[in-house]
Design an enzyme around this catalytic site. Structure first.
Site, PDB file in Angstrom:
ATOM      1  N   ASP A  91     -94.859 -17.285 -40.775  1.00 34.97           N
ATOM      2  CA  ASP A  91     -94.597 -18.593 -41.377  1.00 34.97           C
ATOM      3  C   ASP A  91     -94.615 -19.663 -40.288  1.00 34.97           C
ATOM      4  OD1 ASP A  91     -92.189 -18.281 -40.001  1.00 34.97           O
ATOM      5  OD2 ASP A  91     -91.081 -17.638 -41.772  1.00 34.97           O
ATOM      6  N   HIS A 427     -99.412 -10.060 -42.765  1.00 37.43           N
ATOM      7  CA  HIS A 427     -98.630 -11.104 -43.449  1.00 37.43           C
ATOM      8  C   HIS A 427     -98.486 -12.279 -42.485  1.00 37.43           C
ATOM      9  CE1 HIS A 427     -95.769 -12.564 -46.510  1.00 37.43           C
ATOM     10  NE2 HIS A 427     -95.149 -13.122 -45.476  1.00 37.43           N
ATOM     11  N   ASP A 479    -101.455  -1.301 -45.834  1.00 39.27           N
ATOM     12  CA  ASP A 479    -102.054  -2.490 -45.215  1.00 39.27           C
ATOM     13  C   ASP A 479    -102.252  -3.562 -46.281  1.00 39.27           C
ATOM     14  OD1 ASP A 479    -103.220  -4.194 -43.418  1.00 39.27           O
ATOM     15  OD2 ASP A 479    -105.142  -3.140 -43.327  1.00 39.27           O
ATOM     16  N   GLU A 488     -95.639  -7.891 -41.295  1.00 41.74           N
ATOM     17  CA  GLU A 488     -95.458  -9.183 -40.631  1.00 41.74           C
ATOM     18  C   GLU A 488     -95.078  -8.992 -39.163  1.00 41.74           C
ATOM     19  OE1 GLU A 488     -93.465 -13.514 -41.575  1.00 41.74           O
ATOM     20  OE2 GLU A 488     -92.475 -11.740 -42.363  1.00 41.74           O
TER      21      GLU A 488
END
Length: 625
Positions: A91, A427, A479, A488
């Site tokens: 993020d 991610h 995956d 992540e």
């Protein structure tokens, strides 16, 4: 560049004689030798991950070219310049606590393995990664008793799936001060700046002094105005809650200030507060961005190793710290009278279902540095279940790193971009969306979830060096970008690996492997084949009366040119296969979807599991560049 060639070589089958197969099966838990791993290359990729996570104005000489400038006005609306620093994970929030921990660990790697980094021509890049963080911390420390510790809000940030360069989410900044204390993050930032000051001291004395000044002020702030940071900062509580409290960070910061300055007041602090703050009381089996006790205990053990009798006034307390450090190390080594770190069936330390690799990397780091402390003092580690020599400790740390790089039941590297088989659906917003340089149009906040987050396509940007969260407790890995607990990467997970890779690259193999290596099957004559095959059985087990074997085949490109197209025939295959893609033609396979070429000297790793004899592999067609 050589002209493109289309060749159909003489067929070469990979056969394993029955006698060789028997020898392979007798080698339980056998594996490829440690020297098969390129630790220097992994170190290089690890540093690329930190470049990919940079926020702010990026330098022209950056190596990660798919990233662009972002968040160029962070803090401006609140009257402070908070441009820079690192995005935490997949993020775009800048969380101060894990970022500071990552900088501490990068710096500790330099403190311990400076020579190895110099010899490997990596020190300047590690110092650049550290400086990117410390420059941000200096800006964020706007007053003696005020520190800006977060930019962005996790809840609003997670509502959008967009590139950093297109961010449309609020960039609210949050600080701690005397009315809203946060001793964990102030203490960790003090530790990061002190560790970095020591790393920079031989190369930039003025900068080192500046970092020390801020470190001392932040430690005083953290200690004078004590309080849990997630009580003051509710927006962090959901994402990085402080379970261990702030006392470990106060001890940790003081220990690092002693390491950086040699000032006895800091050694006195960790001694006087050892019992009250849990430093000599906590016996732990994890080391992380939250819980610093194991790292603290190892760092203070170093004082005993280096000073011995000259630390007489503090020796008794330091020995108590060391006893707890050795509890942690013995638990990792599975020699702690049953109080051990859990292990997966494939041999990976397993602490948490969420981002477990961060605990593997931090533990591997502590094992590595302690092995060197012992080796330099000609000592051994005395565990409840036996004495362990320094070489054995380092060997175990290496086994964890090798698991990360591909010596595991899936034959997969959990470091993105390392090897030929690694996660391709990470991610991570930036990796999953075409670069701003490839697609200049703004990517919308919500529509990108369907188009990119849920896409089955591989990431358009390879997030080189990213250590994903890793497999589950049974060594399984899905995956899938939606699998954020495992897919992540984080700053905290990657940072300890820098020092470990530096150390292992300096001594890539030892004379006593942890496992007995399986004898390699005789290599067939190339007979015109561009690949040299080596076949190893790495595990065997019985289920429902059937013997199953895990086969690893490495195919090295020996033709002298990059292979851009490859067709393999794999016969007598009855189980699942990884590392190649099945075609519509019977028994025919080609490069996996994430791979477009195999450079000269590079290896393709193929893994399959089946009962009965090994499959037969042949190259039937290939093209070179």
């Amino acid at each position: 560049m050589a002209a493109t060639m289309n060749k159909t070589p003489a067929t070469t089958f990979l056969l394993i004689p029955a006698a060789a197969s028997l020898v392979l099966l007798l080698a339980a838990a056998a594996s490829v030798e440690a020297s098969a791993f390129d630790y220097a290359g992994a170190f290089d990729k690890c540093l690329l991950f930190f470049e990919a996570q940079r926020s702010g104005k990026l330098p022209d000489d950056r190596l990660v070219r798919w990233r662009g400038d972002s968040a160029l006005t962070d803090g401006f609306s609140q009257g402070v310049d908070l441009v820079g620093g690192y995005y935490d994970s997949g993020d775009h929030v800048k969380f101060g606590l894990p970022m500071a921990y990552a900088v501490t660990m990068l710096s500790w790697g330099v403190v311990e393995f400076e020579k190895e980094m110099v010899d490997g021509n990596k020190l300047h890049r590690v110092l650049d990664a550290i400086r990117w963080g410390t420059n941000y911390f200096v800006k964020a420390h706007t007053q003696h008793n005020a520190l800006w510790v977060q930019v962005g809000d996790g809840d609003s940030d997670h509502l959008c799936w967009e590139r950093a360069e297109d961010m449309s989410t609020p960039r609210t900044a949050f600080k701690i001060d005397i009315n809203n204390p946060g001793s964990e993050v102030a203490g960790e930032t003090a530790a990061a700046l002190a560790a970095a000051a020591k790393a920079f001291k031989p190369y930039d004395r003025m900068y080192s002094d500046l970092l020390l000044l801020h470190s001392k002020q932040l430690f005083t702030f953290a200690d004078t105005f004590r309080g849990k940071y997630d009580d003051s900062l509710q927006s962090a509580k959901k994402f990085y809650p402080s379970a261990s409290g702030y006392q470990d960070e106060l001890l940790w910061a003081a220990a690092w200030l002693y390491e950086a300055t040699g000032d006895e007041q800091y050694l006195r602090y960790v001694s006087q507060n050892a019992e009250a703050f849990g430093g000599t009381g906590w016996a732990v089996t994890e080391f992380s961005w939250d819980n610093k006790y194991a790292g603290l205990q190892v760092l203070l053990s170093k004082v005993l190793f280096e000073q011995g009798g000259s630390a007489a006034g503090y020796a008794d307390t330091l020995k108590q710290y060391q006893a707890k450090a050795e509890f942690f190390l013995c638990a990792c080594l599975q020699k702690n009278n049953g109080h051990n770190v859990k292990m997966t069936p494939g041999g990976l330390m397993y602490v948490s279902d969420w981002s477990n690799m961060q605990y593997v990397s931090s533990s591997a780091f502590l094992l590595t540095v302690y092995a060197d402390y012992l080796a330099e003092s000609r000592g051994t580690l005395r565990c409840p279940d036996g004495e362990v020599k320094p070489a054995e400790i380092l060997r175990f740390a290496r086994s964890q790193v090798d698991y990360v790089l591909g010596k595991n039941p899936k034959g997969m590297s959990y470091m993105v971009g390392y090897g030929s088989y690694y996660p391709t659906h990470v991610h991570h917003r930036g990796a999953s969306i075409p670069s701003i340089y490839a697609m200049n149009a703004t990517v919308g906040c919500m529509e990108s979830f369907d188009k990119y987050y849920n896409s089955k396509n591989a990431d358009p940007n390879v997030l080189h060096g990213a250590l994903v969260g890793g497999p589950d407790a049974n060594d399984a890995y899905d995956d899938d970008r939606c699998n954020y607990q495992h897919a992540e990467p984080t700053l905290a997970g990657n940072a300890p690996m820098s020092g470990v890779f530096a150390r292992l690259a300096a001594s890539p193999a030892d004379n006593t492997p942890e496992y007995t290596p399986a004898p390699n099957a005789p290599s067939p004559s190339n007979g015109g084949s561009p690949l040299e095959f080596v076949h190893t059985v790495t595990n065997t087990w019985k289920a429902n009366g059937v013997d199953y074997y895990r086969h690893v085949v490495t195919a090295k490109n020996t033709c002298g040119h990059a292979i851009t197209y490859l067709k393999l025939q794999i016969k007598e295959l009855s189980g699942e296969i990884y590392g190649v893609s099945r075609t519509n033609a019977k028994d025919m396979y080609e490069f996996p979807s994430w791979m477009t070429r195999l450079d000269a000297g590079a290896q393709l790793t193929i893994v399959y599991i089946q009962g009965g004899p090994a499959a037969k592999i042949a190259v039937v067609e290939y093209k070179t560049a």
